[in-house]
Design a protein around this motif. Structure first.
Motif, short mmCIF file in Angstrom:
data_model
loop_
_atom_site.label_atom_id
_atom_site.label_comp_id
_atom_site.label_asym_id
_atom_site.label_seq_id
_atom_site.Cartn_x
_atom_site.Cartn_y
_atom_site.Cartn_z
N LEU A 89 0.82 -1.21 0.00
CA LEU A 89 0.00 0.00 0.00
C LEU A 89 0.86 1.26 0.00
O LEU A 89 0.53 2.25 -0.67
N LYS A 90 1.96 1.24 0.72
CA LYS A 90 2.88 2.38 0.74
C LYS A 90 3.42 2.63 -0.67
O LYS A 90 3.43 3.77 -1.14
N GLN A 91 3.83 1.57 -1.34
CA GLN A 91 4.33 1.69 -2.71
C GLN A 91 3.24 2.23 -3.62
O GLN A 91 3.49 3.10 -4.46
N HIS A 92 2.03 1.75 -3.45
CA HIS A 92 0.91 2.20 -4.27
C HIS A 92 0.65 3.69 -4.08
O HIS A 92 0.46 4.43 -5.05
N LEU A 93 0.68 4.13 -2.83
CA LEU A 93 0.47 5.55 -2.55
C LEU A 93 1.58 6.42 -3.13
O LEU A 93 1.32 7.46 -3.75
N HIS A 94 2.81 6.00 -2.94
CA HIS A 94 3.96 6.80 -3.40
C HIS A 94 4.09 6.84 -4.92
O HIS A 94 4.68 7.80 -5.45
N HIS A 95 3.57 5.86 -5.59
CA HIS A 95 3.76 5.81 -7.04
C HIS A 95 2.44 5.95 -7.80
O HIS A 95 2.22 6.96 -8.46
N CYS A 96 1.57 4.98 -7.70
CA CYS A 96 0.34 4.96 -8.49
C CYS A 96 -0.59 6.13 -8.15
O CYS A 96 -1.06 6.84 -9.04
N VAL A 97 -0.87 6.29 -6.86
CA VAL A 97 -1.80 7.36 -6.45
C VAL A 97 -1.18 8.73 -6.72
O VAL A 97 -1.84 9.62 -7.26
N LYS A 98 0.07 8.88 -6.37
CA LYS A 98 0.76 10.15 -6.59
C LYS A 98 0.73 10.54 -8.07
O LYS A 98 0.41 11.68 -8.41
N ASP A 99 1.04 9.60 -8.95
CA ASP A 99 1.03 9.88 -10.39
C ASP A 99 -0.38 10.21 -10.88
O ASP A 99 -0.56 11.11 -11.70
N ALA A 100 -1.37 9.47 -10.37
CA ALA A 100 -2.75 9.71 -10.78
C ALA A 100 -3.21 11.11 -10.36
O ALA A 100 -3.88 11.81 -11.13
N VAL A 101 -2.86 11.52 -9.16
CA VAL A 101 -3.25 12.85 -8.68
C VAL A 101 -2.57 13.93 -9.52
O VAL A 101 -3.20 14.93 -9.89
N LYS A 102 -1.31 13.73 -9.85
CA LYS A 102 -0.59 14.70 -10.69
C LYS A 102 -1.25 14.85 -12.06
O LYS A 102 -1.21 15.92 -12.66
N ASN A 103 -1.85 13.78 -12.55
CA ASN A 103 -2.48 13.80 -13.87
C ASN A 103 -3.98 14.05 -13.79
O ASN A 103 -4.72 13.77 -14.74
N ASP A 104 -4.44 14.58 -12.64
CA ASP A 104 -5.85 14.95 -12.44
C ASP A 104 -6.84 13.80 -12.61
O ASP A 104 -7.98 14.01 -12.99
N ASN A 105 -6.41 12.57 -12.35
CA ASN A 105 -7.36 11.45 -12.37
C ASN A 105 -7.13 10.54 -11.16
O ASN A 105 -7.20 9.33 -11.26
N GLY A 106 -6.88 11.18 -10.03
CA GLY A 106 -6.58 10.44 -8.81
C GLY A 106 -7.78 9.98 -8.01
O GLY A 106 -7.63 9.19 -7.08
N GLU A 107 -8.96 10.44 -8.38
CA GLU A 107 -10.15 10.11 -7.60
C GLU A 107 -10.36 8.60 -7.46
O GLU A 107 -10.66 8.09 -6.39
#
Length: 88
Positions: A54-72
């Motif tokens: 989950l830590k890896q997911h937050l630091h990479h997948c979620v972070k990237d998604a939020v930067k690209n405005d599709n993190g919801e």
């Protein structure tokens, strides 16, 4: 593979070995409390691996998604996981 995934994989492999040992203990008719303690240790390793994933997911997948405005969607996935963890 990044550090979190490597650590999670190590924990999972260790838990796998412990579970195999628990099965052998049961087959050998070992003392129930010893078996229970090993089960608790395996559960702790699985929890540790889950946190690292989950830590890896937050630091990479979620972070990237939020930067690209599709993190919801990614945020909702994390909320769903947290709800499952809290309900236990």
């Amino acid at each position: 593979m990044n550090q979190e995934k490597t650590s999670a994989l190590t924990s999972l492999k260790t838990a796998k070995g412990q579970i195999e040992g628990i099965i052998k203990m049961m087959e050998d008719g070992r003392y129930c409390v010893d078996i229970s303690n090993q089960i608790i240790a395996s559960q702790a390793l699985l929890k540790k691996a889950n946190i690292m994933i989950l830590k890896q997911h937050l630091h990479h997948c979620v972070k990237d998604a939020v930067k690209n405005d599709n993190g919801e969607e990614k945020i909702d996935e994390i909320i769903d996981i947290l709800e499952k963890l809290i309900q236990k």
